[in-house]
Scaffold this active site. Sequence first.
Site, PDB file in Angstrom:
ATOM      1  N   HIS A 114      -7.489   4.261   1.209  1.00 23.55           N
ATOM      2  CA  HIS A 114      -6.790   5.362   1.879  1.00 23.55           C
ATOM      3  C   HIS A 114      -7.608   6.634   1.754  1.00 23.55           C
ATOM      4  O   HIS A 114      -8.613   6.663   1.039  1.00 23.55           O
ATOM      5  CB  HIS A 114      -5.381   5.548   1.311  1.00 23.55           C
ATOM      6  N   HIS A 116      -7.340   9.761   0.445  1.00 22.19           N
ATOM      7  CA  HIS A 116      -7.308  10.829  -0.554  1.00 22.19           C
ATOM      8  C   HIS A 116      -8.694  11.059  -1.160  1.00 22.19           C
ATOM      9  O   HIS A 116      -9.492  10.136  -1.282  1.00 22.19           O
ATOM     10  CB  HIS A 116      -6.307  10.475  -1.665  1.00 22.19           C
ATOM     11  N   ASP A 118      -9.696  11.380  -4.127  1.00 21.10           N
ATOM     12  CA  ASP A 118     -10.083  10.577  -5.289  1.00 21.10           C
ATOM     13  C   ASP A 118     -10.434   9.140  -4.891  1.00 21.10           C
ATOM     14  O   ASP A 118     -10.738   8.312  -5.755  1.00 21.10           O
ATOM     15  CB  ASP A 118      -9.007  10.611  -6.390  1.00 21.10           C
ATOM     16  N   HIS A 119     -10.404   8.876  -3.571  1.00 22.82           N
ATOM     17  CA  HIS A 119     -10.821   7.558  -3.078  1.00 22.82           C
ATOM     18  C   HIS A 119     -11.952   7.650  -2.054  1.00 22.82           C
ATOM     19  O   HIS A 119     -12.625   6.653  -1.812  1.00 22.82           O
ATOM     20  CB  HIS A 119      -9.621   6.799  -2.502  1.00 22.82           C
ATOM     21  N   HIS A 181       2.313   4.854   0.577  1.00 23.81           N
ATOM     22  CA  HIS A 181       1.781   5.840  -0.380  1.00 23.81           C
ATOM     23  C   HIS A 181       2.088   7.221   0.194  1.00 23.81           C
ATOM     24  O   HIS A 181       2.845   7.346   1.154  1.00 23.81           O
ATOM     25  CB  HIS A 181       0.284   5.561  -0.570  1.00 23.81           C
ATOM     26  N   ASP A 235      -2.482  -0.160  -9.432  1.00 22.43           N
ATOM     27  CA  ASP A 235      -2.266   1.281  -9.649  1.00 22.43           C
ATOM     28  C   ASP A 235      -1.346   1.534 -10.845  1.00 22.43           C
ATOM     29  O   ASP A 235      -0.191   1.134 -10.846  1.00 22.43           O
ATOM     30  CB  ASP A 235      -1.631   1.835  -8.355  1.00 22.43           C
ATOM     31  N   SER A 406       6.980  11.243  -5.920  1.00 20.93           N
ATOM     32  CA  SER A 406       5.627  10.780  -6.193  1.00 20.93           C
ATOM     33  C   SER A 406       5.172   9.755  -5.163  1.00 20.93           C
ATOM     34  O   SER A 406       5.990   9.107  -4.512  1.00 20.93           O
ATOM     35  CB  SER A 406       5.569  10.163  -7.591  1.00 20.93           C
ATOM     36  N   HIS A 408       3.281   7.222  -6.160  1.00 18.06           N
ATOM     37  CA  HIS A 408       2.869   6.053  -6.952  1.00 18.06           C
ATOM     38  C   HIS A 408       4.077   5.319  -7.523  1.00 18.06           C
ATOM     39  O   HIS A 408       5.015   5.946  -8.026  1.00 18.06           O
ATOM     40  CB  HIS A 408       1.969   6.492  -8.099  1.00 18.06           C
ATOM     41  N   HIS A 430      -6.603   2.922 -12.061  1.00 20.58           N
ATOM     42  CA  HIS A 430      -6.036   4.197 -11.608  1.00 20.58           C
ATOM     43  C   HIS A 430      -5.095   4.772 -12.655  1.00 20.58           C
ATOM     44  O   HIS A 430      -3.881   4.864 -12.440  1.00 20.58           O
ATOM     45  CB  HIS A 430      -5.293   4.002 -10.281  1.00 20.58           C
TER      46      HIS A 430
END
EC number: 3.1.-.-
Lengths: 592, 592
Positions: A114, A116, A118-119, A181, A235, A406, A408, A430
């Site tokens: 995805h 984001h 951080d990815h 997500h 995750d 959230s 997650h 993660h």
Amino acid sequence: MSSGRQDGRRSDQQRDGQRGGRNDRDRDRSAEARPVTLGTPPRLRPGALRVVALGGIGEIGRNMTVYEIDGRLLIVDCGVLFPEDGQPGVDLILPDLRLVEDRLDDIDAVVITHGHEDHIGALPWLLRQRSDLPVLGARFSLALIAAKCKEHRIKPNLRVVTEGERLRTGPWDLQFFAVNHSIPDALAVGIRTQAGTVLHTGDIKLDQLPLDGRLTDLGGFAQLGQEGVDLFCVDSTNAEVPGFVAPERDIGPVLESYIGKATQRVIVASFASHVHRVQQMLDAAHAHGRKVAFVGRSMVRNMQIAQELGLLTVPDGLVRSLDKVLELPPNQVLLISTGSQGEPLSALSRMSRGEHRSVNLEQGDTVILASSMIPGNETSVFTVINELSRVGVTVIHQQTAKVHVSGHASAGELLFLYNAVRPRNVIPVHGEWRHLRAQAKLAVATGVPADRVVLAPNGTVVDLVDGKARAVGQIEVGMVYVDGNAVGDVNETTLSDRLILGEGGFIAITVAIDSHTGRAVASPTIAGRGFSDDPKALDAVVPLVEAELARTEADGITDTHRVAQAVRRVVGRWVGDVYRRRPMIVPTVLAV
Amino acid sequence: MSSGRQDGRRSDQQRDGQRGGRNDRDRDRSAEARPVTLGTPPRLRPGALRVVALGGIGEIGRNMTVYEIDGRLLIVDCGVLFPEDGQPGVDLILPDLRLVEDRLDDIDAVVITHGHEDHIGALPWLLRQRSDLPVLGARFSLALIAAKCKEHRIKPNLRVVTEGERLRTGPWDLQFFAVNHSIPDALAVGIRTQAGTVLHTGDIKLDQLPLDGRLTDLGGFAQLGQEGVDLFCVDSTNAEVPGFVAPERDIGPVLESYIGKATQRVIVASFASHVHRVQQMLDAAHAHGRKVAFVGRSMVRNMQIAQELGLLTVPDGLVRSLDKVLELPPNQVLLISTGSQGEPLSALSRMSRGEHRSVNLEQGDTVILASSMIPGNETSVFTVINELSRVGVTVIHQQTAKVHVSGHASAGELLFLYNAVRPRNVIPVHGEWRHLRAQAKLAVATGVPADRVVLAPNGTVVDLVDGKARAVGQIEVGMVYVDGNAVGDVNETTLSDRLILGEGGFIAITVAIDSHTGRAVASPTIAGRGFSDDPKALDAVVPLVEAELARTEADGITDTHRVAQAVRRVVGRWVGDVYRRRPMIVPTVLAV
């Protein structure tokens, strides 16, 4: 609190800094008490599968996992980590790419779960080395990557995949699953190999009433599980949190109630990629006769992309330019802004300080922070809230209203995943250590044998052989810091110097000596920065330095390095005794 | 994220730092939008009461309020504030004492509401100036003050007061009320004066089942209210939080359940002054056959004081020295420790890193953080939790179990206070702006007219005249920083230098020129600290500096200051262009 303790603390921090935050004393601890450090990994057996996380384990950020079989590599995600207090001046932290840099031609594809940061955030640094690497991901993810690559002047080789799709590249038989997500178009990836099947979730939750109707494909997971999932990389972000994340659609009515009762301007701040959150803001604005402007570069850009891809539904005439919206009466205005984390340069922070170019907030306006506080950002978020409160703006935030859920899965949802997938081996990914440990407990509670749950920090080499995953070695992985234009030149020495300088400043002493006699040819120059506002603060040390120089001259010392050491010693001792401070002491001795 | 934006942010922080966090552009905002800045206060009318907070308003910490009538002063509390990220290297922040420093002989007494650092921590700096100032407080508060003064080698003039007591000093008719908080022996003070009656709560909550049975004296407040409370100065910390704080005694069973099921060592960390929390730990240890050691200097000291004063009940033989307790089997050990805020030097942090002198934690041990995370400390607390989790220690904390309740009244409790006191005027104290605004709303909701709720930041002069409180002026109050041994020499310039140095380090260029010709007499020395780990990082700028020196020489410039400026310009431009960084540039030019 005694000044003794204060001094102790400061000096300890400095020492910690100087050796990278670890003390080497007392390392005679029992082996059980610390995770085992593994040696050099063995050669990978033909037909066996190897997994190495280069980031994302023991930290939240820079997610990147490398899979290997028979000499071929598959990368899943390539994100950045944002720096903490102990990493001052750093802009971004990349995964340590050395493992793949030497083997760029062995990489079959980079799968992106995805969009984001951080990815995807570290992709440009990987693609700079091989720009034709096939990057596989869903439409929205790739659109964000395309925008990012454009900024970096890279032409990526993007290939759109969709949920349900199955494709083969090299030895990798990939299948993509829809997951839910806090960004549209997130995917999990199933990786069938000769050695076994992996299910890599990416970021995931199980909202059973998602706004776009796109459910996490639990049925697909169960089917893969039926077939046999040998390794489950899952995750862990919310594994400590009991229960279930509330549906995203619960936020809408809350937003609507605040927007409905507001009599002046409303500003809602959130994450710039949270399309469904923004959709609910648009719907609420529409319902209450307000027009909308997007504020903040990434918000404007992402919402344009989302609209183009049909992920965001915008009623005709609802969204206008900021200038146009600001011409309307206050009760017809809704601004959707970035800055929910209190970033000092963001539009919202500027508004809170009364420094925004065109938005002047007033008593009676409403600001809604429809966002979490990312750990570490609390102080800056509360600074914004306090500045707004000072002016008399009504501020609604996560701690006072249900304006955030959230992205997650909480523990309850994770149990659903385990029971659908029935994995044979698990690697919690993660998460920080507390999250990984909580994830491991959930795995064991659902029947995964404890020795099949592999806590594998970044760089740990895990091989899947004969259906059993085992940590077999450790490769060196470090923190790769981006600071300004340069990558990798800022390391522990520089950071520890910054920490010392940031705490105590420095005192610079400049001395010129005759290269033959060692005699000082001018009075020493002493100057402090970050040490004291008192212009006379350092006067008393000058005669001590002069006396020391007389001594070094008398001893016939002409070596500039030795003279510098002597000066450093005198000044350091003086400042410790008189001020109980530990600035950096920087002597410069010129021989002329 | 583009490097352009990163650079923008860094440079903005630096600029902010340089002018103390405020931008002076765009200050043409409407007067309503910003709190009015008041001018010099008028002379105080005879018989009128004046109130000035020197700290604690708009911030959590350094609580100190000065009352004045007919030239006489009464001080309530004298605390410290702990520094934030923007105040690097600072140990403590004191209230700005200038107002009272010039008038030490006018002070009749200092009333201390309770013994927390943010209420007593700055006393030594006040008492240094007049050590015979009468300090009035309850036993436990004064015992903590006595210990603090001893460390500072001050002999204070302490006078114990008790709840219910009424005493007169100068024009002040004082009455003390029991209040419930997270430390024993907390008091509110009623101040009857010729101009009217003040009720100053100190830190307060309304636990209806307090462990020591010492309830907040709501009846006493109501009686005073009946008589007429003209000004109510009330704790705002939790005014944003709806509802009621759960009773402290709810923590006991939770602690007991975790301690009961633990099979190895248990360490509980909490605040060193939270005697009732510690009492519950002792009780749980006793119930489960564990022996206890206190760990951490302040914990050992405070619990000894509490025991001597009969505030802590310790069964015979339960508490032993750390060494003795560590000789016992792990399932008979309970350690009660400081370090709940993740302070790097604390016993708990050392344990988490495997660096404690005598306690080596192991997989299966339990650590309970029976404490809040004070805003700003989240990162350090989570660092400790993660380090412990890494080793396999089970960590229980506020986010995963009910092991903490706040010491400050939530909104529901505050309503009880308003309805008991029925104050005529209110000054919300003890809070950031968001808390003060929430408190103001509660006051208005219970019937206090909005114009009788005075939001009076530190230094605002509020006069109570004819039963009405009004802000009449503003005195200058600043941040007084303690750094090491010195007070007040670290100010904005030094802090902004530290912020710049901490972000980007510095580059020092040392040049020696002939004082007559301006000719460089040696090669320039260039060195960076906190700039780069690359030893060749600065090589490329040397020829540029040499070229610049040739130019200044050619122009006949011999003034060292002008040469330094030229060098700074060249190096600054180069590092911005090449690195996109902004280290401090420190040229030193010696004329020899």
